[in-house]
Motif scaffolding. Structure first.
Motif, PDB file in Angstrom:
ATOM      1  N   VAL A  50       0.774  -1.362  -0.041  1.00 53.31           N
ATOM      2  CA  VAL A  50      -0.084   0.419   0.001  1.00 53.31           C
ATOM      3  C   VAL A  50       0.507   1.190   0.052  1.00 53.31           C
ATOM      4  N   ALA A  51       2.152   1.333   0.908  1.00 54.34           N
ATOM      5  CA  ALA A  51       2.850   2.429   0.589  1.00 54.34           C
ATOM      6  C   ALA A  51       4.022   2.651  -0.314  1.00 54.34           C
ATOM      7  N   VAL A  52       3.707   1.514  -1.218  1.00 49.56           N
ATOM      8  CA  VAL A  52       4.385   1.212  -2.276  1.00 49.56           C
ATOM      9  C   VAL A  52       3.560   1.843  -3.585  1.00 49.56           C
ATOM     10  N   LEU A  53       2.279   2.070  -2.948  1.00 49.79           N
ATOM     11  CA  LEU A  53       0.977   1.953  -4.392  1.00 49.79           C
ATOM     12  C   LEU A  53       1.278   3.843  -4.389  1.00 49.79           C
ATOM     13  N   VAL A  54       0.830   4.337  -2.445  1.00 49.67           N
ATOM     14  CA  VAL A  54       0.594   5.705  -2.859  1.00 49.67           C
ATOM     15  C   VAL A  54       1.755   6.352  -2.785  1.00 49.67           C
ATOM     16  N   GLY A  58       1.304   9.081  -5.436  1.00 54.09           N
ATOM     17  CA  GLY A  58       2.233  10.591  -5.341  1.00 54.09           C
ATOM     18  C   GLY A  58       3.630  11.118  -6.141  1.00 54.09           C
ATOM     19  N   ALA A  59       4.242  10.335  -6.577  1.00 53.16           N
ATOM     20  CA  ALA A  59       5.548  10.748  -7.914  1.00 53.16           C
ATOM     21  C   ALA A  59       4.808  11.684  -8.639  1.00 53.16           C
ATOM     22  N   PRO A  66       3.934  19.595 -10.472  1.00 51.04           N
ATOM     23  CA  PRO A  66       4.767  20.039  -9.638  1.00 51.04           C
ATOM     24  C   PRO A  66       4.726  21.406  -8.791  1.00 51.04           C
ATOM     25  N   VAL A  67       5.441  21.463  -7.665  1.00 54.02           N
ATOM     26  CA  VAL A  67       5.315  21.884  -6.666  1.00 54.02           C
ATOM     27  C   VAL A  67       6.400  23.214  -7.010  1.00 54.02           C
TER      28      VAL A  67
END
Length: 117
Positions: A50-54, A58-59, A66-67
């Motif tokens: 799940v963390a990898v998917l999120v 995000g990437a 872009p910020v």
């Protein structure tokens, strides 16, 4: 993709399984190196996909939008940390070899609380 449209589908499956395996190898290596709260391993291992998917989402969002500004947090000096913790003497942080936790009272002690520091 539709079945039969990908050439040599079995090779893609093997590569996918190998990459997923490496993900968990890196996770376990990180947990072993960090060794901060062993109880949380039971939560971190199943939540890794799940963390990898999120992270991937995000990437991708960062590529699309872009910020434009960056804010940083104020840094705390080692002297301030040594003053706050009574168990630390002056120069303890600079002399620490980072092999173990600096404020841990024993090798077998760990905290059950999640993210309190």
């Amino acid at each position: 993709m539709l079945p039969g449209t990908v050439p040599i589908l079995s090779r893609y499956q093997v590569i996918s399984l190998a990459l997923a395996g490496m993900l968990f190898v890196y996770l376990l290596a990180g947990l072993w190196a960090y060794r901060k709260r062993p109880v949380l391993c039971l939560v971190f291992v199943p939540l890794t996909p799940v963390a990898v998917l999120v992270h991937s989402i995000g990437a991708l969002w960062g590529l699309i939008r872009p910020v434009e500004t960056v804010e940083v947090t104020e840094k705390v000096t080692p002297e301030t940390i040594e003053n706050v913790h009574e168990s630390l003497d002056e120069g303890d942080l600079s002399a620490h070899d980072r092999a173990e936790r600096l404020l841990q009272e024993s090798d077998t002690q760990f905290q059950v609380a999640g993210f309190d520091d």
